[in-house]
Structures are given as C-alpha cells and as structure tokens.
Design a protein around this motif. Structure first.
Motif, mmCIF file in Angstrom:
data_model
loop_
_atom_site.group_PDB
_atom_site.id
_atom_site.type_symbol
_atom_site.label_atom_id
_atom_site.label_comp_id
_atom_site.label_asym_id
_atom_site.label_seq_id
_atom_site.Cartn_x
_atom_site.Cartn_y
_atom_site.Cartn_z
ATOM 1 N N GLY A 86 0.838 -1.247 0.152
ATOM 2 C CA GLY A 86 0.057 0.046 -0.117
ATOM 3 C C GLY A 86 0.811 1.233 0.147
ATOM 4 N N GLN A 87 1.730 1.419 0.821
ATOM 5 C CA GLN A 87 2.692 2.546 0.898
ATOM 6 C C GLN A 87 3.636 2.769 -0.191
ATOM 7 O OE1 GLN A 87 2.073 5.038 3.159
ATOM 8 N NE2 GLN A 87 3.552 6.291 1.833
ATOM 9 N N ARG A 88 4.082 1.593 -0.662
ATOM 10 C CA ARG A 88 4.944 1.609 -1.827
ATOM 11 C C ARG A 88 4.211 2.007 -2.950
ATOM 12 N NH1 ARG A 88 7.459 -3.863 -2.066
ATOM 13 N NH2 ARG A 88 6.540 -3.988 0.188
ATOM 14 N N ASP A 89 2.737 1.481 -3.286
ATOM 15 C CA ASP A 89 2.045 1.753 -4.430
ATOM 16 C C ASP A 89 1.635 3.346 -4.209
ATOM 17 O OD1 ASP A 89 1.980 -0.944 -5.197
ATOM 18 O OD2 ASP A 89 0.149 -1.297 -4.487
ATOM 19 N N GLN A 90 1.413 3.945 -2.921
ATOM 20 C CA GLN A 90 1.169 5.424 -2.960
ATOM 21 C C GLN A 90 2.281 6.228 -3.100
ATOM 22 O OE1 GLN A 90 -1.909 5.908 -2.391
ATOM 23 N NE2 GLN A 90 -1.840 8.287 -1.918
ATOM 24 N N ASP A 91 3.425 5.800 -2.765
ATOM 25 C CA ASP A 91 4.860 6.386 -3.239
ATOM 26 C C ASP A 91 5.175 6.280 -4.655
ATOM 27 O OD1 ASP A 91 5.407 6.763 -0.343
ATOM 28 O OD2 ASP A 91 6.612 5.319 -0.300
ATOM 29 N N ARG A 92 4.811 5.199 -5.258
ATOM 30 C CA ARG A 92 4.974 5.272 -6.745
ATOM 31 C C ARG A 92 3.902 6.499 -7.395
ATOM 32 N NH1 ARG A 92 6.484 -0.394 -6.269
ATOM 33 N NH2 ARG A 92 4.336 -0.942 -6.112
ATOM 34 N N LEU A 93 2.816 6.231 -7.052
ATOM 35 C CA LEU A 93 1.717 7.344 -7.692
ATOM 36 C C LEU A 93 2.172 8.554 -7.478
ATOM 37 C CD1 LEU A 93 -0.977 7.265 -8.888
ATOM 38 C CD2 LEU A 93 -2.114 7.178 -6.710
ATOM 39 N N ALA A 94 2.503 8.922 -6.229
ATOM 40 C CA ALA A 94 3.277 10.256 -5.742
ATOM 41 C C ALA A 94 4.163 10.564 -6.806
ATOM 42 C CB ALA A 94 3.668 10.559 -4.429
ATOM 43 N N GLU A 95 5.096 9.752 -7.004
ATOM 44 C CA GLU A 95 6.545 9.819 -8.088
ATOM 45 C C GLU A 95 5.650 10.218 -9.514
ATOM 46 O OE1 GLU A 95 8.940 6.784 -7.778
ATOM 47 O OE2 GLU A 95 9.526 7.042 -5.566
ATOM 48 N N ARG A 96 4.756 9.521 -9.669
ATOM 49 C CA ARG A 96 4.402 9.616 -11.350
ATOM 50 C C ARG A 96 3.496 11.054 -11.215
ATOM 51 N NH1 ARG A 96 0.389 4.833 -12.564
ATOM 52 N NH2 ARG A 96 0.248 5.876 -14.521
ATOM 53 N N PHE A 97 2.649 11.414 -10.058
ATOM 54 C CA PHE A 97 2.116 12.828 -10.098
ATOM 55 C C PHE A 97 3.201 13.839 -10.129
ATOM 56 C CE2 PHE A 97 0.431 16.330 -7.873
ATOM 57 C CZ PHE A 97 -0.783 16.520 -8.225
ATOM 58 N N ALA B 296 -3.930 28.235 -8.195
ATOM 59 C CA ALA B 296 -3.345 27.069 -9.012
ATOM 60 C C ALA B 296 -2.879 25.760 -8.160
ATOM 61 C CB ALA B 296 -2.407 27.670 -10.166
ATOM 62 N N ASP B 297 -1.983 26.238 -7.050
ATOM 63 C CA ASP B 297 -1.630 25.486 -6.178
ATOM 64 C C ASP B 297 -2.589 24.467 -5.443
ATOM 65 O OD1 ASP B 297 1.072 26.093 -6.662
ATOM 66 O OD2 ASP B 297 1.287 27.460 -5.203
ATOM 67 N N ASP B 298 -3.613 25.273 -5.020
ATOM 68 C CA ASP B 298 -4.798 24.709 -4.314
ATOM 69 C C ASP B 298 -5.532 23.618 -5.222
ATOM 70 O OD1 ASP B 298 -4.440 26.371 -2.161
ATOM 71 O OD2 ASP B 298 -5.935 27.518 -2.346
ATOM 72 N N ALA B 299 -5.777 24.157 -6.699
ATOM 73 C CA ALA B 299 -6.324 22.874 -7.588
ATOM 74 C C ALA B 299 -5.504 21.993 -7.930
ATOM 75 C CB ALA B 299 -6.423 23.869 -8.796
ATOM 76 N N VAL B 300 -4.064 21.950 -7.898
ATOM 77 C CA VAL B 300 -3.063 20.981 -8.236
ATOM 78 C C VAL B 300 -3.101 20.055 -7.058
ATOM 79 C CG1 VAL B 300 -0.658 20.458 -8.635
ATOM 80 C CG2 VAL B 300 -1.786 22.046 -9.910
ATOM 81 N N GLN B 301 -3.290 20.649 -5.668
ATOM 82 C CA GLN B 301 -3.300 19.696 -4.517
ATOM 83 C C GLN B 301 -4.627 18.936 -4.626
ATOM 84 O OE1 GLN B 301 -1.109 19.186 -2.161
ATOM 85 N NE2 GLN B 301 -2.317 18.000 -1.130
ATOM 86 N N GLU B 302 -5.616 19.571 -4.785
ATOM 87 C CA GLU B 302 -6.956 19.088 -4.727
ATOM 88 C C GLU B 302 -7.125 17.760 -5.905
ATOM 89 O OE1 GLU B 302 -10.973 17.515 -4.201
ATOM 90 O OE2 GLU B 302 -9.678 19.171 -2.885
ATOM 91 N N THR B 303 -6.351 17.989 -6.955
ATOM 92 C CA THR B 303 -6.124 17.120 -8.204
ATOM 93 C C THR B 303 -5.350 15.936 -7.315
ATOM 94 O OG1 THR B 303 -6.389 18.672 -9.840
ATOM 95 C CG2 THR B 303 -5.254 16.462 -10.255
ATOM 96 N N TRP B 304 -4.244 16.176 -6.840
ATOM 97 C CA TRP B 304 -3.634 15.028 -6.128
ATOM 98 C C TRP B 304 -4.555 14.234 -4.973
ATOM 99 C CZ3 TRP B 304 -0.513 11.213 -5.899
ATOM 100 C CH2 TRP B 304 -0.262 10.797 -4.422
ATOM 101 N N LEU B 305 -5.294 14.725 -4.206
ATOM 102 C CA LEU B 305 -6.287 14.278 -3.373
ATOM 103 C C LEU B 305 -6.970 13.407 -4.053
ATOM 104 C CD1 LEU B 305 -6.819 17.025 -0.675
ATOM 105 C CD2 LEU B 305 -5.245 15.053 -0.523
ATOM 106 N N ARG B 306 -7.556 13.897 -5.103
ATOM 107 C CA ARG B 306 -8.504 12.844 -6.077
ATOM 108 C C ARG B 306 -7.956 11.621 -6.665
ATOM 109 N NH1 ARG B 306 -13.000 17.139 -8.836
ATOM 110 N NH2 ARG B 306 -13.281 18.392 -6.997
ATOM 111 N N LEU B 307 -6.559 11.964 -7.204
ATOM 112 C CA LEU B 307 -5.784 10.773 -7.928
ATOM 113 C C LEU B 307 -5.403 9.757 -6.793
ATOM 114 C CD1 LEU B 307 -4.489 9.415 -9.950
ATOM 115 C CD2 LEU B 307 -2.253 11.002 -9.160
ATOM 116 N N SER B 308 -5.303 10.428 -5.504
ATOM 117 C CA SER B 308 -4.904 9.348 -4.340
ATOM 118 C C SER B 308 -6.055 8.459 -3.871
ATOM 119 C CB SER B 308 -4.191 10.099 -3.200
ATOM 120 O OG SER B 308 -5.237 10.959 -2.460
#
Length: 70
Positions: free
Chosen positions: A3-14, A35-47
């Motif tokens: 789980g954590q490894r998968d999340q780390d890989r996803l973060a790297e891809r993001f 813009a930074d807030d929108a990108v952060q929200e996008t990361w949350l949705r991807l995660s």
C-alpha cells in the motif's frame, strides 16, 4: 502489503506532471495560490481513485485539474 509503496509510486508519477498541471491551473485561474490549491485537490482525487484503471494519466490529471478550476 504494498500500500505505502504503491502510494509512493503514484506520488512520483504525479510529481512528473505537477509543473504542467500548475501551468494549466494558473492559466485558468490567474492566481498562483489558487493554482496550487487546484493541483493539491487533483492529487487528493488521484490518491483516492483507482489509479490502476487510468490508462492515460496525463489526460486524466489534465481533465481533473481543469474541472477543479471550473
């Protein structure tokens, strides 16, 4: 298990897309902070999404950040 490894890989891809996503968001919003807030929200949705089911990550992220901006 992975789980954590998968999340780390996803973060790297993001992170490889962050600058482009921020540029898209900035063009749409005209504000660096928003813009930074929108990108952060996008990361949350991807995660929270099933990223394995995303065939075109760049396209998915662009669509999501655009929708967040709207």
């Amino acid at each position: 298990m992975g789980g954590q490894r998968d999340q780390d890989r996803l973060a790297e891809r993001f992170e490889t897309h962050r600058a482009r996503l921020r540029a898209v968001a900035y063009r749409m919003l005209g504000s660096a902070g928003e813009a930074d807030d929108a990108v952060q929200e996008t990361w949350l949705r991807l995660s929270r999404a099933d990223a394995d089911g995303v065939g075109n990550l760049a396209g998915w992220l662009t669509t999501v950040v655009s929708r967040v901006c709207l």
